[in-house]
Design an enzyme around this catalytic site. Structure first.
Site, short mmCIF file in Angstrom:
data_model
loop_
_atom_site.label_atom_id
_atom_site.label_comp_id
_atom_site.label_asym_id
_atom_site.label_seq_id
_atom_site.Cartn_x
_atom_site.Cartn_y
_atom_site.Cartn_z
N PHE A 68 1.21 -1.16 0.35
CA PHE A 68 0.30 0.19 0.06
C PHE A 68 1.23 1.05 -0.28
O PHE A 68 0.15 2.04 -0.36
CB PHE A 68 -1.35 0.15 1.20
CG PHE A 68 -1.88 0.86 1.16
CD1 PHE A 68 -1.22 2.56 1.91
CD2 PHE A 68 -3.08 1.45 0.80
CE1 PHE A 68 -2.28 3.46 2.02
CE2 PHE A 68 -4.05 1.88 1.03
CZ PHE A 68 -3.62 2.73 1.64
N PRO A 82 3.48 3.26 2.86
CA PRO A 82 4.54 4.32 4.38
C PRO A 82 3.21 3.38 5.29
O PRO A 82 1.84 4.45 5.04
CB PRO A 82 5.06 4.93 4.00
CG PRO A 82 4.72 5.94 2.99
CD PRO A 82 4.68 4.49 1.98
N VAL A 83 3.59 3.80 6.80
CA VAL A 83 2.88 3.45 7.64
C VAL A 83 3.40 4.83 8.37
O VAL A 83 4.49 3.96 9.00
CB VAL A 83 2.04 2.58 8.21
CG1 VAL A 83 1.57 2.66 9.49
CG2 VAL A 83 1.76 1.76 7.26
N ASP A 131 -8.98 -12.57 4.18
CA ASP A 131 -6.94 -12.40 4.53
C ASP A 131 -6.53 -12.36 6.32
O ASP A 131 -6.05 -12.03 6.59
CB ASP A 131 -6.14 -11.15 3.69
CG ASP A 131 -4.95 -11.75 3.38
OD1 ASP A 131 -4.22 -12.67 3.41
OD2 ASP A 131 -3.90 -10.34 3.46
#
Length: 406
Positions: free
Chosen positions: A64, A66-67, A182
């Site tokens: 997705f 960076p967090v 998932d």
């Protein structure tokens, strides 16, 4: 905290949607929700919260983007997912996660605080979950004995029960049925009280109320996907049940299903096969993680293994549903039906009810995972070990079918 919801969602979602139809209705619903629930964040607020997205605030990075860890003006700690620019798959997961979690509220599901769009930057803002994802605690090789003892049997049992309650909410009590697709250890986060929270809804799907199943492209993680889903793209809530059963057996044994080659018995192909053979021999307790032998409740362990096997049956009709699982785990143990051989994608087995062989897997690989307090290699954070996310056509290829028949 709010700002022009209509304009915000136009910029957020329209690039991801080709037409109006159901998707357009979803967009309008999301705009209305944002307007009433004030879920839109100003970009400047998130810049300040994450110290201008400082590398020191970074929790991890996956498919997705960076967090970052941050603190809002009101004192709330948050995890901010930032869409990686140019990530087409990330864009779809971003939109999917934003829509599905808009009205989801449950203590065992990670809480989405809101969204932000600023030019090319698209961000999702979540509650910050204190502890690492379950896979980091359960399968870590660094100081593994010390780390595993952090999760004594009672804590593991509460994780099993909490995840079951979260899935029951998604399947039966949410505004519409949600199939996660998932469920795995890296997508289960633990808060400061070790309460589990299901995370990463990038691949989740809404489920029509009048349907028993839907046919769809396969997306999930190797070792957790149900055979009928891998082989035929048949998706139902029982696919999540199967994944849950795998997680239950992992919590009991401390072993990762996709690392079945590490099992002590060379004659088995997976954790499920190992659990099944021990169960048939009456030796269920032999699969207990050595780190929790001193804290384990033998009767609870036996019950959990049986529940795990009943959740991973080859035929989805034979699997428990999450309501029954929660009842079993919440009350005194009752007499359970005997499980048959579990469904094991990638190995030879016979579905008793259908008289056909099981499935394999193929397709492109990518990372999938969750937000956590420390880096975990996944969609939301880095994991300690590599997990394989599979995306396959609706039907398995001829080459796959031939390999299964050999």
């Amino acid at each position: 905290m709010t700002t022009k919801p209509k304009k915000f969602f136009d910029s957020l979602i329209k690039p991801f949607l080709g037409g109006r139809g159901k998707e357009g209705k979803a967009e309008e619903d999301l705009e209305a929700i944002a307007a009433t629930e004030q879920k839109v964040f100003r970009y400047e607020k998130l810049v300040a919260a994450t110290r201008n997205f400082s590398p020191k605030q970074k929790l991890g990075e996956g498919g997705f983007g960076p967090v970052f860890r941050g603190r809002l003006e009101d004192g709330r700690e948050v995890a901010v997912k930032q869409l990686g620019r140019g990530s087409r798959q990330g864009a779809k997961e971003f939109q999917n996660e934003a829509m599905l979690l808009s009205r989801v509220q449950h203590k065992n599901v990670v809480n989405l605080y809101g969204y932000c769009a600023h030019g090319d930057d698209k961000l999702l803002v979540y509650e910050f979950v204190q502890h690492e994802s379950l896979d980091k605690l359960l399968f870590s090789k660094e100081g593994s004995q010390c780390r595993k003892t952090e999760l004594a049997w009672n804590q593991r049992y509460q994780v099993i029960l909490g995840v079951a309650r979260g899935l029951l909410y998604l399947h039966e009590d949410a505004h519409t049925t949600i199939i996660h697709r998932d469920i795995k250890a890296s997508n289960i986060l633990l808060d400061d009280r070790w309460v589990p929270k299901i995370a990463d809804f990038g691949m989740a799907r809404l489920f029509p109320e009048d349907e028993t199943h839907v046919n769809t492209r396969v997306a999930g993680t190797n070792g957790y996907m149900a055979p009928e889903y891998v082989m035929h793209g048949r998706l139902s809530t029982k696919a999540d049940v199967f994944s849950f059963g795998v997680v239950v057996l992992e919590l009991v044994s401390g072993r990762k299903n996709s690392s079945f080659n590490l099992l002590p018995n060379p004659d088995v192909d997976s954790l499920l096969e190992w659990a099944w053979k021990l169960y048939k021999k009456g030796q269920t307790l032999d699969m207990i993680d050595p780190a929790i032998v001193s804290t384990a409740d033998p009767e609870q362990v036996k019950m959990c293994v049986q529940v795990g096997l009943l959740c991973t049956q080859s035929d989805p009709k034979l699997r428990l549903d999450m309501k029954r699982v929660v009842i079993i785990l919440s009350k005194k143990p009752t007499v359970l039906e005997e499980p048959t051989r579990p469904g094991i994608p990638g190995s030879r087995y016979r579905r008793r009810s259908h008289g056909m062989q099981g499935s394999g897997h193929s397709g492109g690989e990518s990372s999938s995972g969750s937000i956590s307090a420390t880096a975990s290699a996944s969609t939301a954070a880095l994991t300690a070990s590599t997990s394989t996310t599979l995306t396959t056509p609706r039907h398995a290829s001829q080459q796959e079918r031939r390999s299964l028949q050999r």
